[in-house]
Design an enzyme around this catalytic site. Structure first.
Site, PDB file in Angstrom:
ATOM      1  N   ALA A 182      -1.681   5.762   3.418  1.00  0.00           N
ATOM      2  CA  ALA A 182      -0.849   4.601   3.818  1.00  0.00           C
ATOM      3  C   ALA A 182      -1.559   3.252   3.657  1.00  0.00           C
ATOM      4  CB  ALA A 182      -0.297   4.734   5.229  1.00  0.00           C
ATOM      5  N   ALA A 183      -2.756   3.250   3.059  1.00  0.00           N
ATOM      6  CA  ALA A 183      -3.403   1.955   2.781  1.00  0.00           C
ATOM      7  C   ALA A 183      -2.518   1.172   1.790  1.00  0.00           C
ATOM      8  CB  ALA A 183      -4.788   2.165   2.198  1.00  0.00           C
ATOM      9  N   GLY A 184      -2.003   1.885   0.794  1.00  0.00           N
ATOM     10  CA  GLY A 184      -1.123   1.235  -0.194  1.00  0.00           C
ATOM     11  C   GLY A 184       0.190   0.793   0.446  1.00  0.00           C
ATOM     12  N   ASP A 185       0.701   1.595   1.370  1.00  0.00           N
ATOM     13  CA  ASP A 185       1.956   1.223   2.047  1.00  0.00           C
ATOM     14  C   ASP A 185       1.750  -0.018   2.914  1.00  0.00           C
ATOM     15  OD1 ASP A 185       3.162   3.456   0.933  1.00  0.00           O
ATOM     16  OD2 ASP A 185       2.633   4.740   2.627  1.00  0.00           O
ATOM     17  N   GLY A 227       8.484   4.868   2.497  1.00  0.00           N
ATOM     18  CA  GLY A 227       9.461   3.849   2.913  1.00  0.00           C
ATOM     19  C   GLY A 227       9.248   3.462   4.366  1.00  0.00           C
ATOM     20  N   GLY A 237       5.835   8.806   5.434  1.00  0.00           N
ATOM     21  CA  GLY A 237       6.878   8.524   4.433  1.00  0.00           C
ATOM     22  C   GLY A 237       6.634   7.110   3.923  1.00  0.00           C
ATOM     23  N   ASN A 275      -0.673   2.028  -7.930  1.00  0.00           N
ATOM     24  CA  ASN A 275      -2.125   2.179  -7.830  1.00  0.00           C
ATOM     25  C   ASN A 275      -2.640   2.519  -9.236  1.00  0.00           C
ATOM     26  OD1 ASN A 275      -1.794   4.943  -8.237  1.00  0.00           O
ATOM     27  ND2 ASN A 275      -2.046   5.487  -6.084  1.00  0.00           N
ATOM     28  N   GLY A 288      -4.395   8.851   9.697  1.00  0.00           N
ATOM     29  CA  GLY A 288      -2.935   8.917   9.783  1.00  0.00           C
ATOM     30  C   GLY A 288      -2.275   7.770   9.040  1.00  0.00           C
ATOM     31  N   ASN A 310       6.607   3.903   6.272  1.00  0.00           N
ATOM     32  CA  ASN A 310       5.308   3.238   6.499  1.00  0.00           C
ATOM     33  C   ASN A 310       5.403   1.747   6.142  1.00  0.00           C
ATOM     34  OD1 ASN A 310       4.357   5.803   7.057  1.00  0.00           O
ATOM     35  ND2 ASN A 310       3.328   6.077   5.096  1.00  0.00           N
ATOM     36  N   GLU A 346      10.300   7.821  -3.552  1.00  0.00           N
ATOM     37  CA  GLU A 346      10.447   9.121  -2.874  1.00  0.00           C
ATOM     38  C   GLU A 346      11.923   9.431  -2.580  1.00  0.00           C
ATOM     39  OE1 GLU A 346       6.235  10.115  -0.667  1.00  0.00           O
ATOM     40  OE2 GLU A 346       7.675   8.943   0.492  1.00  0.00           O
ATOM     41  N   LYS A 368     -12.073  -1.010  -4.872  1.00  0.00           N
ATOM     42  CA  LYS A 368     -12.452  -2.065  -5.832  1.00  0.00           C
ATOM     43  C   LYS A 368     -11.505  -3.255  -5.751  1.00  0.00           C
ATOM     44  CE  LYS A 368     -14.771   1.186  -8.751  1.00  0.00           C
ATOM     45  NZ  LYS A 368     -14.399   2.278  -7.794  1.00  0.00           N
ATOM     46  N   GLY A 369     -10.462  -3.152  -4.925  1.00  0.00           N
ATOM     47  CA  GLY A 369      -9.574  -4.291  -4.737  1.00  0.00           C
ATOM     48  C   GLY A 369      -8.283  -4.184  -5.509  1.00  0.00           C
TER      49      GLY A 369
END
Ligand code: RIB
Length: 308
Positions: free
Chosen positions: A249-252, A41, A39, A184, A287, A43, A140, A224-225
């Site tokens: 979850a990289a963005g989270d 939020g 989720g 993103n 994960g 994360n 979400e 690319k950053g």
């Protein structure tokens, strides 16, 4: 320590690895299955807590085994759970996630109780939002709930950070209240109307979003950053080259880490650098919440790279 409030979603993720993401009408045999906490939020709240922050999480779970498990997990993470509400009519949020051999994912969320988090629920937590230093949200949960929380924060001088995922219509009145907007590249295309496919188009998209009244825009561009657009212009931040196994979850992790770094008094540039390293660690594990680094892991990593 400065306080961060997260208003957002809580899901249980059902993850299956496969060689490629299934196309429409295609059935494929996948590999390992993992059920874990997710989720956007949740994360982001977990990322802040693991990185040493003081975070309160406002969300809604269902009256079921997934919701109960999530509550225990957040408490173990040191997150203040006193404002987690339970829906009597909806199941806890669930996400079905496919992850391919290139670490890319596709996600379908059944929001359940997340969509039962209503403006009146936020109203009950007015004092909590008003006394925070930063309010971090995603999309979400219902947009009306996001807007009410933003109004309370704005009236009380709280910095508002929005990760506009998944992309949906956001009124300009909300954009104008934001200190920071972190889409993103796909989401930036949606909000700007510019297809983000190279440096120039990403820059163009960031400029368009910034001109709608957002104070600072950061577009994350995967391996690319990221690109920062603020009043003074544009700045690129390179990603760290790593072997990614799952970008979920990289963005989270990035959003949570930025807020944590800002709450420690770092500049936007330094916060982006901190978040870039945090998300480089996250993509190396499978994960959502299982991949989010602790402060110790991040500090060690940055030390090895001679950054601290
Ligand atoms: O950003 C990743 C998250 O998106 C997953 O944990 C899933 O639950 C969805 O909310």
């Amino acid at each position: 320590m400065r306080k961060i409030a997260v208003v957002g979603s809580c899901n249980t993720d059902m993850i299956v690895k496969s060689k490629h993401l299934p196309a429409a009408g295609e059935t494929i045999l996948g590999g390992d299955f993992l059920m874990s906490a997710g989720g956007k939020g949740a994360n982001q709240a977990v990322a802040i807590s693991r990185l040493g922050g003081n975070v309160t999480f406002i969300c809604k779970i269902g009256d079921d085994v997934f919701g109960e498990k999530a509550m225990h997990l957040y408490a173990e993470e040191g997150i203040d759970t006193s404002n987690i509400l339970t829906s009597s009519s909806h199941h806890s949020g669930v996400a079905l996630i496919s992850v391919d051999d290139n670490a890319e994912n596709s996600i379908v969320v059944s929001p359940g109780a997340n969509y039962d988090l209503l403006p009146e629920d936020v109203e009950k937590n007015k004092a909590l939002i008003a006394s925070a230093d930063i309010l971090l949200m995603q999309l979400e949960i219902p947009i009306e709930t996001v807007m009410r929380a933003a109004e309370i924060a704005y009236e009380n001088g709280v910095k508002i950070v929005l990760n506009p995922a998944p992309a949906c219509e956001v009124p300009e009145s909300l954009l104008k209240k934001l200190f920071l907007f972190i889409p993103n590249a796909n989401e930036a295309s949606f909000y700007s109307g510019v297809a983000c496919k190279d440096n120039d188009s990403v820059k163009n998209a960031a400029g368009i979003i910034h001109s709608k009244g957002v104070k600072n825009v950061i577009i994350t561009i995967g391996d690319k950053g990221s690109l920062l657009c603020e009043d003074g212009g544009f700045k690129y931040f390179e990603a760290i080259k790593v072997h990614a196994v799952d970008t979920t979850a990289a963005g989270d992790t990035y959003c949570g880490a930025i807020c944590q770094a800002l709450s420690e008094g770092r500049s936007l540039d330094k916060s982006i650098s901190f978040a870039t390293y945090a998300s480089a660690l996250a993509v190396q594990k499978i994960g959502a919440q299982p991949s989010i680094p602790t402060r110790k892991e991040l500090d060690n990593y940055m030390r090895v790279k001679h950054l601290i």
